[in-house]
Enzyme design. Sequence first.
Site, PDB file in Angstrom:
ATOM      1  N   PRO A 113       1.447  -1.393   0.115  1.00  0.00           N
ATOM      2  CA  PRO A 113      -0.317   0.253  -0.248  1.00  0.00           C
ATOM      3  C   PRO A 113       0.338   1.459  -0.116  1.00  0.00           C
ATOM      4  CG  PRO A 113      -0.004  -1.406   2.314  1.00  0.00           C
ATOM      5  CD  PRO A 113       0.650  -1.676   1.131  1.00  0.00           C
ATOM      6  N   CYS A 114       0.917   1.389  -1.379  1.00  0.00           N
ATOM      7  CA  CYS A 114       2.713   2.259  -1.368  1.00  0.00           C
ATOM      8  C   CYS A 114       1.762   3.790  -1.071  1.00  0.00           C
ATOM      9  CB  CYS A 114       3.760   2.817  -2.296  1.00  0.00           C
ATOM     10  SG  CYS A 114       2.373   2.589  -3.747  1.00  0.00           S
TER      11      CYS A 114
END
Length: 150
Positions: A113-114
């Site tokens: 989940p950048c």
Amino acid sequence: MEVMSGSCRFGLWFVHVWWSGAMIHHVLFSKSPLPGAVPPSFTRYCAGKEERFQSYESVATSYPTIYGQIYQAVRNVPYGETETYGEIAGTVSTSARVVGQAMRRNPTPLVIPCHRIVGKHHIGGFTPSPEIKEALILMEKKTRKRKQPG
DNA sequence: AACGTACACTTAT
DNA sequence: ATAAGTGTACGTT
């Protein structure tokens, strides 16, 4: 195992996914659709459900460089929360700039989940468009709020 | 193998 | 607003 591909909608965008079994190879935001369905986790996530992709693995976390550790650390950031580039850098003993570079090259957004990694003084970038990052963060916040009010 | 460059950052002017 | 410090990967010698 055969590599499957497909896409689902997220707002005005499409999320393209390439995977085989439980291994996610590539995830990409695009303006145009790709034929085929995606694993149910992705459709759930795009529908605003809290989804941690726990039954999936990303090729990114096994990179032999420090990027692998960075991706692993980012994976541990919970749904609906954010952390700064600097904070991630601290946990793997590198610099914020390197974390930014790793995020830019992240082959599997959402699974890694950048979008939950933001700058200390600004939201930070996102490929192909920072609007997506904002929308994702907002969506997760709303979902969280709905789930546990107050 | 060495070198230069590009960066989704941060901190101090 | 702008520059200096920063660490890694990657392309080019």
